[in-house]
Write a protein that holds these residues in place. Structure first.
Motif, PDB file in Angstrom:
ATOM      1  N   GLY A 145       0.810  -1.212   0.000  1.00 14.26           N
ATOM      2  CA  GLY A 145       0.000   0.000   0.000  1.00 14.26           C
ATOM      3  C   GLY A 145       0.840   1.258   0.000  1.00 14.26           C
ATOM      4  N   LEU A 146       1.904   1.284   0.814  1.00 15.27           N
ATOM      5  CA  LEU A 146       2.748   2.474   0.889  1.00 15.27           C
ATOM      6  C   LEU A 146       3.529   2.671  -0.411  1.00 15.27           C
ATOM      7  N   VAL A 147       4.007   1.575  -1.006  1.00 10.77           N
ATOM      8  CA  VAL A 147       4.739   1.688  -2.275  1.00 10.77           C
ATOM      9  C   VAL A 147       3.821   2.221  -3.376  1.00 10.77           C
ATOM     10  N   VAL A 148       2.591   1.713  -3.442  1.00  9.96           N
ATOM     11  CA  VAL A 148       1.639   2.202  -4.440  1.00  9.96           C
ATOM     12  C   VAL A 148       1.318   3.669  -4.197  1.00  9.96           C
ATOM     13  N   LEU A 149       1.098   4.033  -2.937  1.00 11.83           N
ATOM     14  CA  LEU A 149       0.794   5.422  -2.610  1.00 11.83           C
ATOM     15  C   LEU A 149       1.938   6.339  -3.000  1.00 11.83           C
ATOM     16  N   LEU A 150       3.173   5.936  -2.675  1.00 12.13           N
ATOM     17  CA  LEU A 150       4.339   6.736  -3.053  1.00 12.13           C
ATOM     18  C   LEU A 150       4.463   6.846  -4.564  1.00 12.13           C
ATOM     19  N   THR A 151       4.254   5.748  -5.271  1.00 11.39           N
ATOM     20  CA  THR A 151       4.404   5.747  -6.729  1.00 11.39           C
ATOM     21  C   THR A 151       3.380   6.657  -7.392  1.00 11.39           C
ATOM     22  N   VAL A 152       2.127   6.559  -6.972  1.00  6.33           N
ATOM     23  CA  VAL A 152       1.084   7.407  -7.550  1.00  6.33           C
ATOM     24  C   VAL A 152       1.358   8.878  -7.252  1.00  6.33           C
ATOM     25  N   ALA A 153       1.744   9.168  -6.008  1.00  6.62           N
ATOM     26  CA  ALA A 153       2.023  10.549  -5.622  1.00  6.62           C
ATOM     27  C   ALA A 153       3.198  11.114  -6.411  1.00  6.62           C
ATOM     28  N   ALA A 154       4.299  10.358  -6.463  1.00  2.96           N
ATOM     29  CA  ALA A 154       5.479  10.826  -7.200  1.00  2.96           C
ATOM     30  C   ALA A 154       5.192  10.909  -8.696  1.00  2.96           C
ATOM     31  N   SER A 155       4.325  10.034  -9.199  1.00  2.14           N
ATOM     32  CA  SER A 155       3.986  10.064 -10.627  1.00  2.14           C
ATOM     33  C   SER A 155       3.260  11.355 -10.990  1.00  2.14           C
ATOM     34  N   TRP A 156       2.302  11.773 -10.158  1.00  4.82           N
ATOM     35  CA  TRP A 156       1.596  13.016 -10.444  1.00  4.82           C
ATOM     36  C   TRP A 156       2.551  14.206 -10.408  1.00  4.82           C
ATOM     37  N   LEU A 157       3.477  14.203  -9.452  1.00 11.75           N
ATOM     38  CA  LEU A 157       4.459  15.286  -9.400  1.00 11.75           C
ATOM     39  C   LEU A 157       5.352  15.262 -10.636  1.00 11.75           C
ATOM     40  N   THR A 158       5.705  14.069 -11.083  1.00  7.78           N
ATOM     41  CA  THR A 158       6.549  13.930 -12.271  1.00  7.78           C
ATOM     42  C   THR A 158       5.807  14.352 -13.530  1.00  7.78           C
ATOM     43  N   VAL A 159       4.533  13.995 -13.631  1.00  2.55           N
ATOM     44  CA  VAL A 159       3.717  14.426 -14.770  1.00  2.55           C
ATOM     45  C   VAL A 159       3.668  15.954 -14.826  1.00  2.55           C
ATOM     46  N   GLY A 172      13.445  15.468 -18.326  1.00  2.00           N
ATOM     47  CA  GLY A 172      14.209  14.403 -17.682  1.00  2.00           C
ATOM     48  C   GLY A 172      15.101  14.929 -16.574  1.00  2.00           C
ATOM     49  N   LEU A 173      15.737  16.087 -16.812  1.00  2.00           N
ATOM     50  CA  LEU A 173      16.611  16.681 -15.799  1.00  2.00           C
ATOM     51  C   LEU A 173      15.823  17.148 -14.580  1.00  2.00           C
ATOM     52  N   ALA A 174      14.569  17.540 -14.788  1.00  2.00           N
ATOM     53  CA  ALA A 174      13.755  18.044 -13.674  1.00  2.00           C
ATOM     54  C   ALA A 174      13.506  16.979 -12.619  1.00  2.00           C
ATOM     55  N   THR A 175      13.597  15.698 -13.005  1.00  2.00           N
ATOM     56  CA  THR A 175      13.352  14.614 -12.045  1.00  2.00           C
ATOM     57  C   THR A 175      14.621  14.172 -11.319  1.00  2.00           C
ATOM     58  N   VAL A 176      15.775  14.753 -11.673  1.00  2.00           N
ATOM     59  CA  VAL A 176      17.034  14.340 -11.039  1.00  2.00           C
ATOM     60  C   VAL A 176      17.003  14.499  -9.516  1.00  2.00           C
ATOM     61  N   ALA A 236       0.796  12.261   0.553  1.00  2.00           N
ATOM     62  CA  ALA A 236      -0.411  13.039   0.273  1.00  2.00           C
ATOM     63  C   ALA A 236      -0.051  14.404  -0.298  1.00  2.00           C
ATOM     64  N   GLY A 237       0.991  15.030   0.253  1.00  2.00           N
ATOM     65  CA  GLY A 237       1.418  16.334  -0.247  1.00  2.00           C
ATOM     66  C   GLY A 237       1.893  16.270  -1.684  1.00  2.00           C
ATOM     67  N   PHE A 238       2.731  15.267  -1.992  1.00  2.00           N
ATOM     68  CA  PHE A 238       3.184  15.083  -3.372  1.00  2.00           C
ATOM     69  C   PHE A 238       2.004  14.902  -4.312  1.00  2.00           C
ATOM     70  N   ALA A 239       1.043  14.059  -3.910  1.00  2.00           N
ATOM     71  CA  ALA A 239      -0.093  13.749  -4.771  1.00  2.00           C
ATOM     72  C   ALA A 239      -0.952  14.979  -5.028  1.00  2.00           C
ATOM     73  N   ILE A 240      -1.257  15.733  -3.982  1.00  2.00           N
ATOM     74  CA  ILE A 240      -2.135  16.908  -4.121  1.00  2.00           C
ATOM     75  C   ILE A 240      -1.465  17.989  -4.951  1.00  2.00           C
ATOM     76  N   VAL A 241      -0.214  18.312  -4.600  1.00  2.00           N
ATOM     77  CA  VAL A 241       0.504  19.353  -5.344  1.00  2.00           C
ATOM     78  C   VAL A 241       0.700  18.931  -6.796  1.00  2.00           C
ATOM     79  N   GLY A 242       1.129  17.686  -7.004  1.00  2.00           N
ATOM     80  CA  GLY A 242       1.369  17.208  -8.358  1.00  2.00           C
ATOM     81  C   GLY A 242       0.109  17.186  -9.199  1.00  2.00           C
ATOM     82  N   TYR A 243      -0.989  16.699  -8.612  1.00  2.00           N
ATOM     83  CA  TYR A 243      -2.244  16.616  -9.356  1.00  2.00           C
ATOM     84  C   TYR A 243      -2.751  18.002  -9.755  1.00  2.00           C
ATOM     85  N   LEU A 244      -2.813  18.919  -8.794  1.00  2.00           N
ATOM     86  CA  LEU A 244      -3.326  20.261  -9.084  1.00  2.00           C
ATOM     87  C   LEU A 244      -2.433  20.989 -10.084  1.00  2.00           C
TER      88      LEU A 244
END
Length: 254
Positions: A145-159, A172-176, A236-244
């Motif tokens: 659950g935590l790995v999925v939550l981290l992945t989804v959150a970091a994915s939205w920030l990466t998107v 690509g450099l922005a994700t370094v 949660a912070g990564f997900a909210i900021v990344g999504y918005l």
């Protein structure tokens, strides 16, 4: 068909499209799945004997490698998102009956799939090197659950980073920083063994509480409440900021 079911169906189509792109690009597969394994083998077999962590080093390093496997799969996501925006594929989708949000959620889904495959490979290699977790079935469910939550959150920030970048190279450099953060955490050695300045950074950066929570779950001893709350809050912070940020930027660019 409702708008919600239509959006899910379109997202599934985008997931299939992105998976095909992934399997056709060996470099993406290497960075997402094989390179974290190379790093793990190097640290455990080459450097592990030099670290004193109070336990078998592979048991200590595995939680950090799970997080590193997530971070190493992000660069290709940012590049792919930026590439779609730059090459006009979004304009082609706009002429079809395709949910615009599916373009973004498809990238999040494929990143999650890649990271879960990488984590499964990491766990398999860890067991081959003597990994001996004390986790119960419920603890393993918590790890997933935590790995999925981290992945989804970091994915939205990466998107969001991919959408905000001008070129695929800069995306690509922005994700370094996200890729480097696990190296400056408690992934490989305890934070309290580090020098002044670095120790404080490692203690308070986002990935350390996530790693410590995973470490507690895998050991069967459970992480401290403080680490668990901090880990969930960072995700949660990564997900909210990344999504918005992603939705706002996508609307402007699309």
């Amino acid at each position: 068909m409702s708008s919600v079911s239509t959006a899910f169906a379109d997202s599934a189509i985008m997931l299939r499209r992105n998976l095909k792109h992934t399997f056709r690009n060996p470099l993406v597969l290497f960075n997402a799945v094989l390179f974290p394994i190379v790093i793990m083998v190097m640290f455990v077999k080459v450097f592990g004997g030099a670290f004193s962590v109070g336990e078998h080093y592979v048991d200590y390093a595995t939680p950090g490698m799970l997080v590193m496997a997530v971070s190493y799969g992000l660069g290709s996501t940012a590049t792919a998102v930026n590439d779609d925006m730059s090459k006009g594929i979004i304009n082609r989708f706009k002429t079809m009956d395709v949910s615009r949000g599916a373009v973004l959620t498809g990238q999040v889904f494929v990143t999650t799939v890649r990271c879960l495959l990488a984590n499964a490979a990491i766990i398999g290699v860890a067991f081959a090197m003597g990994f001996d977790p004390g986790a119960s079935a419920l603890d393993w469910l918590g790890v997933l659950g935590l790995v999925v939550l981290l992945t989804v959150a970091a994915s939205w920030l990466t998107v969001a980073l991919g959408l905000a970048s001008k070129t695929a190279e800069s995306a690509g450099l922005a994700t370094v920083p996200l890729i480097m953060l696990p190296f400056l955490s408690s992934a490989f050695v305890p934070a309290d063994t580090m020098g002044a300045g670095v120790r404080q950074f490692a203690e308070y950066q986002p990935f350390t509480p996530i790693i410590e929570t995973l470490r507690g779950l895998l050991s069967g001893h459970h992480a401290s409440t403080g680490h668990t709350v901090a880990a969930l809050a960072w995700c949660a912070g990564f997900a909210i900021v990344g999504y918005l940020w992603a939705i706002s930027t996508f609307k402007k660019r699309a």
